[in-house]
Design an enzyme around this catalytic site. Structure first.
Site: not given
Ligand code: AMP
Ligand code: ZN
Length: 141
Positions: A101, A103
């Site tokens: 993903h 951001h």
């Molecule tokens: P990372 O730390 O780069 O793996 O980012 C994962 C991101 O996914 C975090 O910022 C979380 O807040 C976000 N996240 C986790 N679960 C969900 C969800 N169900 N819907 C939207 N965002 C999510």
């Protein structure tokens, strides 16, 4: 291919709800549930790739173009003053969801969002060692 127990695969399948702001045949873009700032969103491929290293190269190109398009929307509609693209790989980087993903973090003047580091210094020894180590002696894949 989807992966069981992957939260973003479940979102892509519609098994878990998301606040989706954009969708096409390859990607979803939805709001982060724990946003760093107003409008923080994630660009997520519908297929499962754990991280940058695994990610399909054609999709990767599309992801950055999509980030440009959504970033322009954010600038126009949110009136943000800046935008960070953040993409974490492996636990040491802070990756918590092991489905690629990107951001998109809109930034606002003096918002206090902490995407920063203490600048170090690149010594002559580092320069020589790192240049020798990292300059590829073959075409990159
Ligand atoms: P990372 O730390 O780069 O793996 O980012 C994962 C991101 O996914 C975090 O910022 C979380 O807040 C976000 N996240 C986790 N679960 C969900 C969800 N169900 N819907 C939207 N965002 C999510
Ligand atoms: Zn997945």
């Amino acid at each position: 291919m989807k992966k069981e127990d992957c939260i973003f695969c479940k979102i892509a399948n519609g098994e878990i709800p998301s606040t989706t702001i954009y969708e096409d045949e390859d990607f979803l873009c939805f709001l982060d549930v724990n946003p760093a700032s107003r409008g923080h969103a994630l660009i997520v491929p519908k297929e499962h790739y754990a991280d940058l290293y695994e990610m399909d190269q054609e999709l990767l190109k599309k992801a950055i173009v999509l980030a440009q398009k959504i970033g322009k929307e954010m600038k126009e509609k949110l009136g943000c003053d800046g935008l960070n693209l953040v993409q974490n790989n492996d636990e040491a980087s802070g990756q918590t969801v092991f489905h690629f993903h990107l951001h998109l973090i809109p930034r606002y003047n003096n918002d206090g969002v902490g995407i920063s580091w203490k600048p170090g210094s690149l010594t002559q020894e580092d320069k020589e060692e790192l240049k020798a180590l990292l300059t590829p002696g073959r075409p990159l894949e």
